[in-house]
Design a protein around this motif. Sequence first.
Motif, mmCIF file in Angstrom:
data_model
loop_
_atom_site.group_PDB
_atom_site.id
_atom_site.type_symbol
_atom_site.label_atom_id
_atom_site.label_comp_id
_atom_site.label_asym_id
_atom_site.label_seq_id
_atom_site.Cartn_x
_atom_site.Cartn_y
_atom_site.Cartn_z
ATOM 1 N N GLN A 85 8.605 -3.947 7.733
ATOM 2 C CA GLN A 85 7.932 -3.093 6.763
ATOM 3 C C GLN A 85 8.077 -3.730 5.389
ATOM 4 O O GLN A 85 9.185 -4.099 4.984
ATOM 5 N N VAL A 86 6.956 -3.857 4.687
ATOM 6 C CA VAL A 86 6.932 -4.638 3.443
ATOM 7 C C VAL A 86 6.155 -3.891 2.370
ATOM 8 O O VAL A 86 5.072 -3.345 2.637
ATOM 9 N N VAL A 87 6.689 -3.893 1.145
ATOM 10 C CA VAL A 87 5.960 -3.389 -0.022
ATOM 11 C C VAL A 87 5.958 -4.466 -1.098
ATOM 12 O O VAL A 87 6.856 -5.304 -1.177
ATOM 13 N N THR A 88 4.917 -4.453 -1.911
ATOM 14 C CA THR A 88 4.801 -5.391 -3.026
ATOM 15 C C THR A 88 5.676 -4.911 -4.172
ATOM 16 O O THR A 88 5.660 -3.728 -4.525
ATOM 17 N N ILE A 89 6.429 -5.832 -4.773
ATOM 18 C CA ILE A 89 7.273 -5.447 -5.908
ATOM 19 C C ILE A 89 6.935 -6.236 -7.169
ATOM 20 O O ILE A 89 7.433 -5.908 -8.249
ATOM 21 N N GLN A 90 6.096 -7.263 -7.049
ATOM 22 C CA GLN A 90 5.722 -8.023 -8.242
ATOM 23 C C GLN A 90 4.328 -8.618 -8.054
ATOM 24 O O GLN A 90 4.024 -9.208 -7.016
ATOM 25 N N THR A 91 3.466 -8.440 -9.064
ATOM 26 C CA THR A 91 2.099 -8.984 -9.042
ATOM 27 C C THR A 91 1.825 -9.718 -10.349
ATOM 28 O O THR A 91 2.599 -9.605 -11.315
ATOM 29 N N ASP A 92 0.701 -10.446 -10.373
ATOM 30 C CA ASP A 92 0.270 -11.050 -11.636
ATOM 31 C C ASP A 92 -0.865 -10.221 -12.229
ATOM 32 O O ASP A 92 -1.209 -9.148 -11.701
ATOM 33 N N GLU A 93 -1.457 -10.714 -13.313
ATOM 34 C CA GLU A 93 -2.487 -9.932 -14.012
ATOM 35 C C GLU A 93 -3.762 -9.780 -13.194
ATOM 36 O O GLU A 93 -4.590 -8.911 -13.491
ATOM 37 N N THR A 94 -3.933 -10.605 -12.148
ATOM 38 C CA THR A 94 -5.130 -10.501 -11.304
ATOM 39 C C THR A 94 -4.838 -9.769 -9.994
ATOM 40 O O THR A 94 -5.647 -9.807 -9.073
ATOM 41 N N SER A 95 -3.673 -9.126 -9.917
ATOM 42 C CA SER A 95 -3.228 -8.402 -8.725
ATOM 43 C C SER A 95 -2.890 -9.334 -7.557
ATOM 44 O O SER A 95 -2.895 -8.920 -6.397
ATOM 45 N N GLY A 96 -2.616 -10.591 -7.862
ATOM 46 C CA GLY A 96 -2.085 -11.472 -6.832
ATOM 47 C C GLY A 96 -0.674 -11.039 -6.480
ATOM 48 O O GLY A 96 0.130 -10.711 -7.366
ATOM 49 N N VAL A 97 -0.354 -11.002 -5.186
ATOM 50 C CA VAL A 97 0.975 -10.567 -4.744
ATOM 51 C C VAL A 97 1.955 -11.734 -4.882
ATOM 52 O O VAL A 97 1.784 -12.770 -4.235
ATOM 53 N N LEU A 98 2.956 -11.557 -5.732
ATOM 54 C CA LEU A 98 3.919 -12.631 -5.991
ATOM 55 C C LEU A 98 5.192 -12.468 -5.170
ATOM 56 O O LEU A 98 5.654 -13.427 -4.546
ATOM 57 N N ARG A 99 5.745 -11.272 -5.178
ATOM 58 C CA ARG A 99 6.971 -11.032 -4.423
ATOM 59 C C ARG A 99 6.871 -9.705 -3.670
ATOM 60 O O ARG A 99 6.226 -8.757 -4.130
ATOM 61 N N THR A 100 7.526 -9.677 -2.517
ATOM 62 C CA THR A 100 7.565 -8.453 -1.712
ATOM 63 C C THR A 100 9.005 -8.143 -1.333
ATOM 64 O O THR A 100 9.870 -9.030 -1.279
ATOM 65 N N LEU A 101 9.247 -6.865 -1.066
ATOM 66 C CA LEU A 101 10.519 -6.410 -0.521
ATOM 67 C C LEU A 101 10.276 -5.977 0.914
ATOM 68 O O LEU A 101 9.387 -5.160 1.181
ATOM 69 N N GLY A 102 11.017 -6.548 1.838
ATOM 70 C CA GLY A 102 10.822 -6.238 3.246
ATOM 71 C C GLY A 102 12.079 -5.699 3.901
ATOM 72 O O GLY A 102 13.199 -6.001 3.471
ATOM 73 N N VAL A 103 11.885 -4.918 4.927
ATOM 74 C CA VAL A 103 12.986 -4.404 5.741
ATOM 75 C C VAL A 103 12.682 -4.707 7.198
ATOM 76 O O VAL A 103 11.565 -4.458 7.668
ATOM 77 N N HIS A 104 13.643 -5.269 7.891
ATOM 78 C CA HIS A 104 13.559 -5.490 9.334
ATOM 79 C C HIS A 104 14.506 -4.518 10.025
ATOM 80 O O HIS A 104 15.717 -4.530 9.777
ATOM 81 N N THR A 105 13.944 -3.681 10.889
ATOM 82 C CA THR A 105 14.723 -2.685 11.613
ATOM 83 C C THR A 105 14.646 -2.968 13.106
ATOM 84 O O THR A 105 13.565 -3.223 13.639
ATOM 85 N N ASP A 106 15.774 -2.932 13.775
ATOM 86 C CA ASP A 106 15.816 -3.123 15.224
ATOM 87 C C ASP A 106 15.295 -1.856 15.895
ATOM 88 O O ASP A 106 15.906 -0.798 15.817
ATOM 89 N N ILE A 107 14.127 -1.976 16.570
ATOM 90 C CA ILE A 107 13.543 -0.821 17.261
ATOM 91 C C ILE A 107 13.491 -1.064 18.774
ATOM 92 O O ILE A 107 12.666 -0.467 19.468
ATOM 93 N N SER A 108 14.360 -1.934 19.264
ATOM 94 C CA SER A 108 14.357 -2.259 20.695
ATOM 95 C C SER A 108 14.539 -1.025 21.555
ATOM 96 O O SER A 108 14.003 -0.948 22.675
ATOM 97 N N HIS A 109 15.293 -0.057 21.062
ATOM 98 C CA HIS A 109 15.541 1.164 21.830
ATOM 99 C C HIS A 109 14.327 2.091 21.824
ATOM 100 O O HIS A 109 14.245 3.012 22.636
ATOM 101 N N LEU A 110 13.383 1.834 20.927
ATOM 102 C CA LEU A 110 12.187 2.667 20.844
ATOM 103 C C LEU A 110 10.977 2.031 21.504
ATOM 104 O O LEU A 110 10.097 2.727 22.012
ATOM 105 N N LYS A 111 10.919 0.695 21.485
ATOM 106 C CA LYS A 111 9.764 -0.007 22.036
ATOM 107 C C LYS A 111 10.222 -1.314 22.677
ATOM 108 O O LYS A 111 10.704 -2.214 21.977
ATOM 109 N N GLN A 112 10.066 -1.400 23.972
ATOM 110 C CA GLN A 112 10.463 -2.612 24.686
ATOM 111 C C GLN A 112 9.260 -3.424 25.161
ATOM 112 O O GLN A 112 9.342 -4.647 25.271
#
Length: 254
Positions: A134-161
């Motif tokens: 899961q990823v959200v943008t945390i930094q852009t430039d003046e043209t809305s180019g995506v420069l940096r993102t914050l991501g989270v990796h969650t282990d969902i093996s127990h939910l989806k195999q």
Amino acid sequence: MELLAFKEAQKIWKQISKESTVPELKFELEIHKRLLNIFQVGDYYYYIFNCQEAAIEYVHENVTAVLGFQPHEFNVPNIMDHMHPDDLPWFLNFENAVTQFFLQLPPGKCLKYKVRYDYRIRKTNGDYLRILQQVVTIQTDETSGVLRTLGVHTDISHLKQDGKPVLSFIGLDGEPSYLDVNVKAIFSSDKGILSKREKEILGLLIAGHHSSQIGEKLFISQHTVNTHRRNILAKTGAATTSELVARAVREGWL
């Protein structure tokens, strides 16, 4: 294959960053940790990704508990090298779809979407788990180019195999969401997985030959054959030779 995939991914991420110069990371990570309440957390770690450089600039130490990697080992080439071979094309196709989605958004809207999809990744002990990225943008430039993102990796093996990976765009602040998005299959799962020699050995395995017989036919040692067999299993994610042969026949790898 992983090196080629990384080069393709670099091209995709340069598009979404609009090839802008990325300024120094000056903001405090603590400020952005509040974004973690957007994510469902279990066994997880988070990271900051520089799109222009295709580089992970920070990863939380919990990556070691989840995957076994030391933080300094957590980089994009290593992630791709440990990604399940069947899921690597999904990853590239999803990233291409994400880039196209963000490039068509009106100015300012890229901060109002969370990208969500899943794939399998191999831990350092050799076991596969399914990660929800899961990823959200945390930094852009003046043209809305995506420069940096914050991501989270969650282990969902127990939910989806089982089942195919799924991509969704989750709207924030009242924006519409798009679930289970259909993406163009630009990258194929059978593209360059096995070398010519590995395909020769796989063909002989399908024909019912043992390692010693394969060695005699190809004029190589049994030890070399067994090394190739281990590499084939690792590349394809197959647990056993029987599974390997069944998938190769079913999916037409040769």
